[in-house]
Design a protein around this motif. Sequence first.
Motif, short mmCIF file in Angstrom:
data_model
loop_
_atom_site.label_atom_id
_atom_site.label_comp_id
_atom_site.label_asym_id
_atom_site.label_seq_id
_atom_site.Cartn_x
_atom_site.Cartn_y
_atom_site.Cartn_z
N VAL A 178 -4.02 -6.04 -5.93
CA VAL A 178 -4.52 -4.67 -5.97
C VAL A 178 -4.56 -4.21 -7.42
CG1 VAL A 178 -4.10 -2.30 -5.24
CG2 VAL A 178 -3.54 -4.19 -3.70
N SER A 179 -5.76 -3.88 -7.89
CA SER A 179 -5.93 -3.51 -9.30
C SER A 179 -5.84 -2.01 -9.54
CB SER A 179 -7.27 -4.03 -9.83
OG SER A 179 -8.35 -3.52 -9.05
N ASP A 180 -6.06 -1.22 -8.51
CA ASP A 180 -6.01 0.23 -8.63
C ASP A 180 -4.55 0.69 -8.51
OD1 ASP A 180 -6.21 2.95 -8.53
OD2 ASP A 180 -7.42 3.03 -6.71
N PRO A 181 -3.97 1.27 -9.55
CA PRO A 181 -2.56 1.69 -9.49
C PRO A 181 -2.25 2.63 -8.33
CG PRO A 181 -3.37 1.78 -11.74
CD PRO A 181 -4.56 1.52 -10.88
N LYS A 182 -3.20 3.54 -8.02
CA LYS A 182 -2.96 4.47 -6.92
C LYS A 182 -2.93 3.73 -5.58
CE LYS A 182 -4.82 8.65 -9.07
NZ LYS A 182 -5.84 9.74 -8.98
N ALA A 183 -3.82 2.75 -5.42
CA ALA A 183 -3.85 1.98 -4.17
C ALA A 183 -2.58 1.13 -4.05
CB ALA A 183 -5.09 1.09 -4.14
N PHE A 184 -2.12 0.58 -5.16
CA PHE A 184 -0.91 -0.23 -5.14
C PHE A 184 0.31 0.65 -4.83
CE2 PHE A 184 2.55 -2.52 -7.53
CZ PHE A 184 2.67 -3.57 -6.63
N ALA A 185 0.33 1.84 -5.40
CA ALA A 185 1.43 2.77 -5.13
C ALA A 185 1.46 3.16 -3.66
CB ALA A 185 1.30 4.02 -6.00
N LEU A 186 0.29 3.37 -3.07
CA LEU A 186 0.21 3.70 -1.65
C LEU A 186 0.69 2.52 -0.80
CD1 LEU A 186 -0.62 5.56 0.66
CD2 LEU A 186 -2.96 4.67 0.45
N ASP A 199 15.09 6.47 5.65
CA ASP A 199 14.80 7.84 5.25
C ASP A 199 13.49 7.89 4.47
OD1 ASP A 199 15.09 10.02 2.88
OD2 ASP A 199 16.20 10.71 4.64
N MET A 200 12.54 8.71 4.95
CA MET A 200 11.21 8.71 4.36
C MET A 200 11.19 9.30 2.95
SD MET A 200 9.36 7.14 6.54
CE MET A 200 10.87 6.17 6.79
N ALA A 201 12.04 10.27 2.66
CA ALA A 201 12.08 10.82 1.30
C ALA A 201 12.58 9.75 0.32
CB ALA A 201 12.99 12.05 1.27
N ARG A 202 13.59 9.01 0.74
CA ARG A 202 14.07 7.91 -0.10
C ARG A 202 12.99 6.85 -0.25
NH1 ARG A 202 20.24 6.76 2.13
NH2 ARG A 202 21.16 8.74 1.43
N ALA A 203 12.28 6.56 0.83
CA ALA A 203 11.22 5.56 0.78
C ALA A 203 10.18 5.91 -0.27
CB ALA A 203 10.57 5.43 2.16
N ASP A 204 9.81 7.17 -0.32
CA ASP A 204 8.78 7.59 -1.29
C ASP A 204 9.27 7.44 -2.73
OD1 ASP A 204 7.24 8.18 0.90
OD2 ASP A 204 7.45 10.35 0.74
N GLU A 205 10.53 7.74 -2.97
CA GLU A 205 11.07 7.60 -4.32
C GLU A 205 11.19 6.13 -4.72
OE1 GLU A 205 12.01 10.56 -6.42
OE2 GLU A 205 10.44 10.91 -4.94
N LEU A 206 11.65 5.30 -3.80
CA LEU A 206 11.78 3.88 -4.09
C LEU A 206 10.41 3.23 -4.30
CD1 LEU A 206 14.51 3.01 -1.46
CD2 LEU A 206 14.82 3.10 -3.93
N ALA A 207 9.41 3.69 -3.57
CA ALA A 207 8.06 3.13 -3.70
C ALA A 207 7.52 3.35 -5.11
CB ALA A 207 7.13 3.74 -2.67
N LYS A 208 7.84 4.48 -5.71
CA LYS A 208 7.39 4.75 -7.08
C LYS A 208 7.98 3.74 -8.05
CE LYS A 208 7.12 9.71 -6.11
NZ LYS A 208 7.77 11.03 -6.35
N LEU A 209 9.16 3.27 -7.75
CA LEU A 209 9.82 2.29 -8.63
C LEU A 209 9.29 0.88 -8.39
CD1 LEU A 209 13.50 3.59 -8.46
CD2 LEU A 209 11.71 4.17 -10.10
#
Length: 307
Positions: A178-186, A199-209
């Motif tokens: 995946v070359s698009d950073p936004k698509a990869f982040a999603l 926990d979904m809030a934790r999931a979102d924070e970990l995904a950014k990392l």
Amino acid sequence: MKAALLFALALAGTLAFAADAPPPTNRFAATIVPAERFEAGPLLVERHGQRGTPLILVPGLGSGAWVWQDTVRQFSADHVVYVVTLPGFDGRKPAAGQMLDGAQRSLRQLIVSRKLDRPVVIGHSIGAVIAMTLAAQDSSLVRGVIAIDGLPVFPGTEMAPADQRSALAAGFKARMPVSDPKAFALQQQQYMRGIGVTDMARADELAKLSARSDPGAMLAAMGEAVELDLRPALPGIKVPVLLIAPYFEPDSSQMGLTREAKTAYYTTLMAGTPKLKVVSIAPARHFVMIDQPQMLADALRAFLKSL
């Protein structure tokens, strides 16, 4: 009319402040400052603590030192803790060649060059595979292995012949990253929400990392993990092995798996390991150290005490 005007001005000021304010701090991003930071081959190594049996912490796919922060806090007072980051993950450049083999050789280099006295290697996911491979090749280097939701063969492929696993691995390696950073982040957000943590809030924070990792390196590592079958080498692990099996009922019930059945399944995949203990931790998904840090610390401490 005057009240409405005052409200509008106040709202405009709030919006302007919000636009200028920095993004909220990611609570998992801040890592403990190590006593030392250095490289061992393609591995970044961070050392914490001064004394005690050395521990080497190996993160899983797309993870960095941030995943081990609670473990470092819990154990660095009584152990010298070495946290490694694998090439291609958490902002590190990918390394040439096979990642799993290169990481295993670099861990050996770390142990030998630093003259570590038989450390306990703790690996999560693909990091557990690396730890088991090292112990299978030379158990004299380590005191024990702890595998956190990491298995010698990719779950679901244990009955597949080698050529089928190779074909599946080739499919991973042939995919365009995946070359698009936004698509990869999603993509990372969907993974963390679906498999990573409860926990979904934790999931979102970990995904950014995890999105700081190189997509191509992650695909290549997945391909290697799918192709690997370490089961024939398990009898060569002469040191104690602790396998942590997370269980989250809402997920497992969809597959008809009870907690006992999942523990038995993991035990079966580890058949042939001379000194094996399997511990179930619930409720937890793949990132047990995030979902149940204290339960994990208690299990690790009991295992270390038994060595």
